[in-house]
Design a protein around this motif. Structure first.
Motif, PDB file in Angstrom:
ATOM      1  N   HIS A  62       0.836  -1.206   0.000  1.00  0.00           N
ATOM      2  CA  HIS A  62       0.000   0.000   0.000  1.00  0.00           C
ATOM      3  C   HIS A  62       0.871   1.258   0.000  1.00  0.00           C
ATOM      4  CE1 HIS A  62      -3.223  -2.649   0.686  1.00  0.00           C
ATOM      5  NE2 HIS A  62      -2.889  -2.939   1.911  1.00  0.00           N
ATOM      6  N   LYS A  63       0.380   2.295  -0.647  1.00  0.00           N
ATOM      7  CA  LYS A  63       1.036   3.607  -0.672  1.00  0.00           C
ATOM      8  C   LYS A  63       2.523   3.509  -1.040  1.00  0.00           C
ATOM      9  CE  LYS A  63      -2.213   5.600   2.571  1.00  0.00           C
ATOM     10  NZ  LYS A  63      -2.537   6.364   3.741  1.00  0.00           N
ATOM     11  N   ALA A  64       2.800   2.784  -2.104  1.00  0.00           N
ATOM     12  CA  ALA A  64       4.194   2.587  -2.523  1.00  0.00           C
ATOM     13  C   ALA A  64       4.855   3.906  -2.915  1.00  0.00           C
ATOM     14  CB  ALA A  64       4.247   1.609  -3.690  1.00  0.00           C
ATOM     15  N   TRP A  65       4.044   4.958  -3.139  1.00  0.00           N
ATOM     16  CA  TRP A  65       4.632   6.233  -3.561  1.00  0.00           C
ATOM     17  C   TRP A  65       5.598   6.789  -2.509  1.00  0.00           C
ATOM     18  CZ3 TRP A  65      -0.673   5.311  -3.805  1.00  0.00           C
ATOM     19  CH2 TRP A  65      -1.442   5.758  -2.741  1.00  0.00           C
ATOM     20  N   TYR A  66       5.369   6.457  -1.226  1.00  0.00           N
ATOM     21  CA  TYR A  66       6.327   6.911  -0.198  1.00  0.00           C
ATOM     22  C   TYR A  66       7.681   6.244  -0.439  1.00  0.00           C
ATOM     23  CZ  TYR A  66       2.337   8.578   2.557  1.00  0.00           C
ATOM     24  OH  TYR A  66       1.212   9.233   2.983  1.00  0.00           O
ATOM     25  N   ALA A  67       7.638   4.924  -0.670  1.00  0.00           N
ATOM     26  CA  ALA A  67       8.889   4.177  -0.876  1.00  0.00           C
ATOM     27  C   ALA A  67       9.611   4.698  -2.118  1.00  0.00           C
ATOM     28  CB  ALA A  67       8.586   2.694  -1.028  1.00  0.00           C
TER      29      ALA A  67
END
Ligand code: HEM
Length: 535
Positions: A62-67
């Motif tokens: 989930h929310k891979a955009w942070y990574a």
């Protein structure tokens, strides 16, 4: 007594053997690709954890955009420079990863996205193939169509409908629906979420089909919401996309339960496509002349194919336009409750330009730079489509010396762009002033990248912008939004979570919404009465 039928076990054995062969063939292909990978010079990125799965385990579910944004700082092309010169240059705007033999290029900056997706649009305008979306019936949507003839015809039609000059025709609909929203909030303030959520959907449905959405439990919305569950995974990287042979497994086969889920979604998608079409046909058969896109364009359809394109493109309008604009409105309510000083400043500007005898109108927009700055900050602060929609390359390419093979999935990390500290100081802070020059004028950053890039740029961006601006300006003119208070009159804390699908929107939250004065409340009631009399 019943004898046990041996068929399922024979079938299971045969299918297992078939699956074994397909998997071996697939592994061989991956091995060949991996060999090639080690010989090429790709953009930096986290080292693959496994030979077969590549970086699969590195990508959070989930929310891979942070990574992706963090990887930019860790593996960026300027990393070495920053170590040598001790400068703040650790920006990695182009990152490469590999997942089961598929190459992904993550673009963390507007510069890189513009260089590739716009300036080299000829080879960066395809979409990644997705078998799962196909099984779920979603390839009808313009946004997921491969770069080819069918997409071109969709695009032409939608572009014509939503180009800047065409928008004036939709203003009466926008005015009516925004007033419906204000009236709804005035009469049932606790339900403000459902009213801001439905306003953009109501506008798109009216423009497309002259279909008036029911305030609650609308049949079309209910099917559309269930069908949109197909888009809950923004990367669309399901098992069936990794091993395409899985598509042919029967639903009862171990590991193939996704087929039942996919079949349910397909039924909802088909129903969504049918309902609006049947509505238009029925009304026309009854002799109604509906002022909408569907009936306007139907007369130019010369074949079933033309008609199918129109039907699919019109349905795309709803799925692409409803959830996105309502996410912006949700963030706007949240931001205003959390930042009362911003709300007050915007209201003062509106009062100055509009006065107290009328509500804001589109022509007022250029005269309200602070309201415009709030608009920009809302869509920057909480990215509506944090990943955009992935593009895909149709030829080999080289960028800044990095090899980008044909078929690479290119992910514009819009969330990462909103967090670019070179452009946005303290990017987590909600601060409309970042879009203003020292003398209070707007700067050149209109956050246009939130609508994507190149030939696939959002076709409904002008409609979205005018609907969101108009709704926002009218809410500011008429309502005060604030945090809830406890029994002692102290503000209750307000932290809003966001969903992590293709479109990310605020999960339900509570705040206080009240009319700014008795006078504006009366204006909303009068407008509502006048609209009802005209129907
Ligand atoms: C604030 C609201 C909206 C946002 C943030 C938004 C954002 C986006 C983004 C990021 C893309 C992908 C662009 C790319 O591939 O580079 C897109 C595509 C698209 N949008 Fe929007 N959108 C919004 C509203 C709308 C509306 C109101 C409509 C139509 C009524 C619409 C119709 C489309 C269509 C048809 C595509 C696919 C374009 C293609 O693949 O050629 N969008 N949008």
């Amino acid at each position: 007594m019943l004898t046990e039928c041996p068929l399922p076990s024979v079938l299971t054995a045969a299918l297992s053997a078939l699956l074994g062969v397909l998997t071996l063939l697939h592994l061989r292909r991956l091995w060949l690709q991996t060999r090639r990978i080690t010989l090429q010079h790709y953009a930096p990125g986290p080292p693959p954890k496994s030979w077969l799965a590549g970086n699969h385990a590195d990508v959070p579910e989930h929310k891979a955009w942070y990574a992706y944004t963090e990887w930019g700082k860790k593996y960026g092309m300027y990393r070495l420079l920053s170590l040598v010169f001790d400068a703040d240059l650790a920006i990695g705007d182009v990152i490469h990863i590999r997942i089961y033999g598929r190459h992904y290029l993550i673009l963390n900056s507007v510069v890189a996205a513009t260089d590739l997706l716009e300036k080299r649009a000829r080879i960066y305008s395809d979409r990644p193939p997705s078998l799962m979306l196909d099984i779920k019936g979603w390839l009808f949507a313009t946004g997921f169509k491969p770069y080819g003839d069918s997409w071109r015809r969709h695009r032409r039609l939608l572009q014509q409908a939503f180009k800047l000059d065409s928008l004036v025709a939709y203003r009466p609909i926008q005015t009516r629906k925004v007033n419906d929203m204000l009236y709804g909030i005035l009469t049932a303030p606790k339900e403000f979420t459902s009213f801001y959520k439905s306003v953009s959907a109501a506008i798109v449905m009216s423009v497309m089909y002259d279909y008036d959405l029911a305030p609650q439990n609308d049949r079309y919305v209910s099917h559309a919401e269930k069908a949109m569950a197909a888009l809950s995974d923004p990367a669309f990287s399901s098992l069936v996309d990794i091993i395409p042979g899985f598509r042919y497994l029967p639903a009862w086969f171990p590991g193939a339960s996704f087929r039942q889920e996919a079949a349910k979604i397909r039924a909802e998608t088909d129903a969504m496509l049918e309902i609006a079409e049947q509505f238009v046909k029925k009304k026309m058969a009854e002799g109604h002349d509906l002022p909408c896109l569907m009936t306007d364009l139907m007369k130019y359809c010369k074949s079933q194919e033309d008609y199918d394109i129109l039907k699919e493109a019109a349905a795309t309008g709803y799925v692409a336009g409803a959830d996105t604009t309502s996410s912006a409105l949700g963030t706007f309510f949240y931001a205003m409750a959390a930042h009362p000083h911003v709300q007050k400043k915007a209201q003062e500007e509106i009062d100055l330009v509009v006065g107290s005898h009328r509500l804001p109108h589109w022509d007022d927009r250029p005269f309200m730079p602070y309201v415009e700055a709030v608009f920009r900050e809302v869509i920057r602060w909480r990215a509506i489509t944090p990943f955009g929609i992935s593009h895909c390359t149709t030829d080999d390419d080289v960028y800044r010396g990095y090899y980008i093979p044909k078929g690479t999935i290119v992910v514009p990390n819009i969330w990462g762009m909103t967090r670019d500290e070179q452009t946005y100081k303290n990017p987590e802070v909600f601060e409309p002033e970042r879009f203003l020059t020292e003398d209070g004028q707007l700067n050149n950053d209109n956050v246009g990248y939130t609508f994507g890039f190149g030939r696939r740029i959002c076709v409904g961006r002008h409609l979205a912008s005018s609907t969101f601006w108009y709704a926002m300006a009218n809410v500011l003119a008429t309502l005060d939004i604030a945090k809830k208070k406890d029994a002692m009159g102290n503000d209750l804390p307000l932290e809003v979570e966001y969903s992590f699908a293709l479109v990310s929107h605020p999960l339900p939250f509570d705040c206080s919404v009240k009319p700014r004065s008795q006078h504006v409340a009366q204006t909303i009631l009068d407008n509502q009465r006048a609209a009802a009399e005209m129907l």
